[in-house]
Design a protein around this motif. Structure first.
Motif, PDB file in Angstrom:
ATOM      1  N   GLY A  43      31.019 189.147 -36.373  1.00 63.69           N
ATOM      2  CA  GLY A  43      32.139 189.795 -35.693  1.00 63.69           C
ATOM      3  C   GLY A  43      31.785 191.070 -34.957  1.00 63.69           C
ATOM      4  N   SER A  47      34.332 194.014 -33.297  1.00 63.46           N
ATOM      5  CA  SER A  47      34.341 195.408 -33.727  1.00 63.46           C
ATOM      6  C   SER A  47      33.939 196.352 -32.605  1.00 63.46           C
ATOM      7  N   THR A  53      40.521 192.420 -36.499  1.00 64.25           N
ATOM      8  CA  THR A  53      39.937 191.191 -37.025  1.00 64.25           C
ATOM      9  C   THR A  53      40.717 190.628 -38.212  1.00 64.25           C
ATOM     10  N   LYS A  54      41.780 191.329 -38.613  1.00 62.49           N
ATOM     11  CA  LYS A  54      42.615 190.802 -39.698  1.00 62.49           C
ATOM     12  C   LYS A  54      43.641 189.797 -39.174  1.00 62.49           C
ATOM     13  N   THR A  84      38.945 187.003 -31.522  1.00 64.43           N
ATOM     14  CA  THR A  84      38.126 187.706 -32.516  1.00 64.43           C
ATOM     15  C   THR A  84      37.506 186.759 -33.539  1.00 64.43           C
ATOM     16  N   ASN A  86      35.555 186.860 -37.724  1.00 60.24           N
ATOM     17  CA  ASN A  86      35.217 187.600 -38.940  1.00 60.24           C
ATOM     18  C   ASN A  86      34.404 186.682 -39.848  1.00 60.24           C
TER      19      ASN A  86
END
Length: 255
Positions: A43, A47, A53-54, A84, A86
Motif C-alpha cells: 500500500g 500512503s 486505506t481503511k 487504494t 492494504n
C-alpha cells in the motif's frame, strides 16, 4: 477508452511506486483524467497520497464485495483518482489460487471504468505472483523503472524480455513495452553513467524502448510521500519534479 499502464520490476526499491504516482500527478496536471491503482499489498502508493486505506479498496473490488466505482477516491490533485490497497490484498494470492481465469480479475474490474479515464496506472509488487500477473493481463503497456545501480541490472534483461514474451503468449498478446526509465541517477558517480551506457548499448537497435527523461536522486522525492503529496505539489521546482514532468510528457506522446 483509457490507456492502461502497468509499472513493473521484479527488483524492489527501484522507484517504481514513486514513478507511478508522480507520472500520474503530471498526467493529471496536463488535463488527463487519471486513475492510480495500488495493486501492492504494501500500500505504499496509497500512503504516499495520504489516502484512506481503511475504506474499501482494490481488494474488496476484485473479491466482488464492492462496485469499483464506489471504491475510487479523490486525491488532492485535480483529475487524479486512486483505488487504494492494504495488507488484505495479500490474501488474494491464496483466495484466487484455484479460481478459474484468476489472472483476469483486475482486468474485468478495470474494464468497467476504462471509458471514464484517459489513463489508468497500475502499481504492482516486485514479484511475479498472481497479483502482478493480474496487472500484466489488464495493461496495454509496461513501464519499467530501472535504478542506476549495478545490482539493479542483475536479471533485468531476462525479466524484461522473457517475462513479457511469456505474458504475451499466455495472457495478453497486445501487451507491449512503453519504455524503460532510469531512476535514482547520481551524476556524481561513475556507476550511474556506466549503467545507463550498458543499457543503451543493449538497446542500440531499439532506442525507442528507452525514455529520454532520467530521474535523479532527489531528497524532495523521498520526502514528498511522508507529507501525503505528489512532487508537483510538494516541491514543484525541484530536480525530481522537473524530471517527472518531462517524463509524463513523454508518456503522453508514446502511449
Amino acid at each position: 477508452m483509457g490507456k492502461v499502464i502497468v509499472f513493473a520490476n521484479q527488483k524492489g526499491g527501484v522507484g517504481k511506486t514513486t514513478t507511478a504516482v508522480n507520472i500520474g500527478a503530471y498526467l493529471a496536471e496536463e488535463g488527463k483524467k487519471t486513475l492510480l491503482v495500488d495493486f501492492d499489498p504494501q500500500g505504499n502508493l496509497s500512503s504516499s497520497l495520504g489516502s484512506d486505506t481503511k475504506k474499501p479498496g482494490i481488494y474488496e473490488v476484485i473479491m466482488g464485495k464492492i462496485n469499483i466505482k464506489d471504491a475510487i477516491q479523490d486525491t488532492v490533485n485535480d483529475k487524479l483518482y486512486i483505488l487504494t490497497s492494504n495488507i488484505n490484498l495479500s490474501g488474494a494470492s491464496v483466495e484466487l489460487v484455484n479460481v478459474d481465469k484468476r489472472e483476469f480479475y483486475l482486468k474485468n474490474c478495470l474494464d468497467q471504468v476504462k471509458d471514464y479515464y484517459d489513463y489508468i496506472l497500475i502499481d504492482c509488487p516486485p514479484s511475479l505472483g498472481i497479483i502482478t500477473l493480474n496487472g500484466f493481463a489488464a495493461a496495454d503497456k509496461v513501464i519499467v523503472p530501472l535504478q542506476c545501480e549495478f545490482f539493479a541490472l542483475e536479471g533485468f534483461f531476462k525479466m524484461l524480455f522473457e517475462t513479457i514474451k511469456r505474458i504475451q503468449k499466455t495472457l495478453n498478446p497486445s501487451l507491449t513495452i512503453a519504455g524503460i526509465v532510469f531512476t535514482m541517477y547520481d551524476s556524481r558517480t561513475r556507476l550511474g553513467n556506466d549503467v545507463i551506457s550498458k543499457v543503451k548499448t543493449v538497446f542500440a537497435k531499439h532506442p525507442e524502448l528507452l525514455f529520454h527523461s532520467v530521474i535523479p536522486r532527489n531528497i524532495k522525492l523521498s520526502e514528498a510521500p511522508s507529507h501525503g503529496k505528489t512532487i508537483n505539489i510538494y516541491a514543484p521546482n525541484s530536480s525530481g519534479a522537473i524530471s517527472y514532468k518531462k517524463l509524463a510528457q513523454e508518456v503522453i506522446k508514446r502511449v
